[in-house]
Write an enzyme that holds these catalytic residues in place. Structure first.
Site, PDB file in Angstrom:
ATOM      1  CD  GLU A 243     -16.402  -5.215  -0.069  1.00  0.00           C
ATOM      2  OE1 GLU A 243     -15.198  -5.296  -0.417  1.00  0.00           O
ATOM      3  OE2 GLU A 243     -16.876  -5.936   0.821  1.00  0.00           O
ATOM      4  CB  CYS A 277     -12.093  -1.145  -6.665  1.00  0.00           C
ATOM      5  SG  CYS A 277     -13.034  -2.680  -6.763  1.00  0.00           S
TER       6      CYS A 277
END
Length: 504
Positions: A243, A277
């Site tokens: 991720e 993110c």
């Protein structure tokens, strides 16, 4: 705002005094490479000799995780605030505790059904046999946690791993040491060392962690480090979920409700001071809307973060190194293109970084090449929607893409002609909290997805099972191949040719 500022200082001081204590020795905590390897060996052996195939054990682990979070939510929030120099407890509740609790509830509600053997369809040629898919625990799952959301990005993967019946090893971020210690101590109190081990330490231990022969390794962090993690896992053929970050764009369509777009984009850009993110990284918008976007952003800041220096809801940059990196982006740009949204100045001592908008930086500038991970928002103009789509597509595929507008055809054009890890229409960030949606990246923004059922299946072996019936005709197809076999094959192949003729 003096009282708020005093409370902020008191909270950080209390946290530092309270949390800077050595982590007690526990078999659930590894502080050295040797301890880590010993704990891994123990968990791996247990996973082979005592696989967790019943729902009762899995549900008990989820219950323990829920109780641990509930009992320690205040101390966890204080530890995170201490690591950041200051982060609002409310922000931690919203962005970390809330999705963690709802994720546990979702897993407890659906996990028993997910782990049941599933019937799969079978060709009529093989009936009355049938097919099944049997979910099984992989064994030991490794989780590498980043510093920006150290609670949710530890607990989220843990939920999926425990629901799938795995044992877990977690490497906490060395950049958030206060929380790492608090979390490790809590795990040691609420979980057996036969189930979970927390690993503490610097980069050398993180490297050794990624080299362990896990049954699955999940890493959240930067693309550059993600490549190293995948390379370290490759010799063991360890499957990896990455991720990663990426420059998540916002496309504002012509005629969109600009006030709503600014409201949602600024929320996503200021949460955790932009250290997210999936934060909006830059905005693609037609030039005639630039000035209005900036004006609305200033009004939004005054409404939601007044007196930002002492505002108790605004977070700080995690450390001096990150602060200098971000400040370098701004120092490299012309001051004419930087639009301050508040009267505050950035301060390396307190690591306060007020949000700014950067108007049309060069596409090859650092601020447009690197993931910003801070409250800097570039505004880039486009003339036609095709131009905006081309701008997105000629860059690495982002972790998230956000599009604002009400024109159905335009929305569909963006949706169908771009590839991103996730997509939000008239919203930002919220897709990460949808437990029925997989969360993950694509290309440079990651590989694999988890959360909810997708995470359960990602961290399970979905074993295919063919169950033959006592009554079957397969023995008729054994050699020597006689006339019956040849007639059956000729009939089958003729049917395939007829199907192909119809298609052409």
């Amino acid at each position: 705002m003096t009282d708020n500022n005093q409370n902020m200082n008191e909270q950080t001081s209390i946290d530092t005094d309270m949390l800077q204590q050595p982590v007690p020795k526990s078999p659930s905590i590894a502080n050295t490479v040797d301890e880590m390897r010993a704990q891994f060996s123990r968990l791996q052996t247990l996973s082979r000799t005592q696989p967790i195939n019943d729902w009762a054990t899995r549900e008990t682990q989820l219950d323990s995780l829920e109780v641990m979070l509930s009992d320690n939510q205040a101390s966890f929030a204080k530890a995170i605030s201490a690591d950041f120099g200051y982060r609002s407890e409310s922000e931690t509740q919203f962005a970390e505790l809330f999705p963690s609790f709802t994720g546990i509830s979702h897993a407890k509600k659906h996990g028993k059904k997910w782990m049941k053997v599933q019937r799969a369809s079978i060709s009529a040629l093989y009936m009355p046999a049938h097919n099944e898919i049997q979910p099984q625990p992989l064994g030991v799952v490794g989780i590498m946690v980043p510093w920006n959301y150290p609670l949710f990005l530890a607990v989220g993967p843990m939920i999926d791993a425990l629901t799938a019946g795995n044992r877990v090893m977690i490497k906490m971020s060395e950049a958030a040491p206060q929380f790492a210690q608090a979390f490790a101590s809590a795990i040691a109190r609420y979980f057996s060392p036969d189930m979970i081990c927390v690993v503490l330490g610097e980069v050398d231990i993180a490297v050794a962690f990624s080299e362990l022969p896990f049954d699955h390794l999940l890493y959240t962090g930067s693309t550059a480090v993600g490549k190293k993690v995948m390379a370290a896992a490759a010799p063991n053929l360890t499957p990896v979920t990455l991720e990663l970050g990426g420059k998540s764009p916002v496309v504002v369509l012509e005629g969109a409700n600009l006030e709503n777009a600014v409201n949602r984009v600024m929320m996503g850009k200021t949460l955790n001071a932009g250290q997210t993110c999936i934060a909006p990284d830059y905005v693609l918008i037609q030039r005639q809307y630039h000035e209005e976007f900036i004006r609305l952003a200033k009004e939004w800041m005054e409404k939601h973060y007044p007196n930002i220096e002492s505002n108790p809801d605004y977070s700080r940059i995690i450390n001096g190194e990150q602060f200098k990196r971000v400040k370098g982006y701004l120092d490299a740009l012309s001051s004419d293109g930087i639009h301050k949204l508040t009267d505050a100045e950035s301060n390396i001592e307190t690591r306060l970084m007020p949000p700014v908008i950067v108007s049309e930086p060069a596409p090859d500038s650092d601020v447009m090449q690197d993931e910003i991970f801070a409250p800097i928002l570039p505004l880039m103009h486009y003339d036609t929607l095709d131009d905006a789509i081309h701008f997105v597509n000629e860059r690495p595929r982002p972790l998230a893409l956000y599009v604002f507008g009400d024109n159905y055809n335009a929305l569909e054009k963006v949706r169908n002609n771009t590839v991103s890890g996730g997509l939000c229409i008239n919203e930002v960030l919220i897709h990460v909290a949808q437990h029925d949606l997989p969360f993950g990246g694509v290309g440079d923004s990651g590989t694999g997805a988890y959360h909810g059922k997708a995470g359960f299946e990602r961290l399970s072996h979905m074993k295919p099972v063919f169950v033959q019936s006592k009554l079957n005709g397969l023995n008729l197809l054994l050699p020597p191949y006689g006339g019956l076999f040849k007639k059956a094959m000729a009939m089958f192949l003729k049917q395939q040719m007829l199907k192909r003729a119809k298609l052409t």
